[in-house]
Design a protein around this motif. Sequence first.
Motif: not given
Length: 103
Positions: A38-39, A34-36, A31-32
């Motif tokens: 798409l950031h 994915g966040k990174q 999940l992290l």
Amino acid sequence: MTEAERDPGLQPERTRLAWRRTTLSCTVVALLAGKQALHGGATPAGVVALSLSVLAWLGFLRVANRRVQGMGTSRPQPMGARAALTAAACTVALAVFAAAMLF
């Protein structure tokens, strides 16, 4: 006490809980990632790294699920070399993909 009535003790339960904790950790890492990725907007390299991270997470999830299910028997079988190698490869892959996303 016969073999069929064997008390499995707490070792299989501890192992099952360890696999669940490790699966949760891998989920958080995915999940992290994915966040990174798409950031600041999705770049092609970020999408590829994210896709590879998800594949590694799914591979680990499959190995962990099979192992947790196998620990539910009265006499669990030892983990096979192929499953252990797959779990290790997925863990290393998640680390590599996470590092790649940072650069």
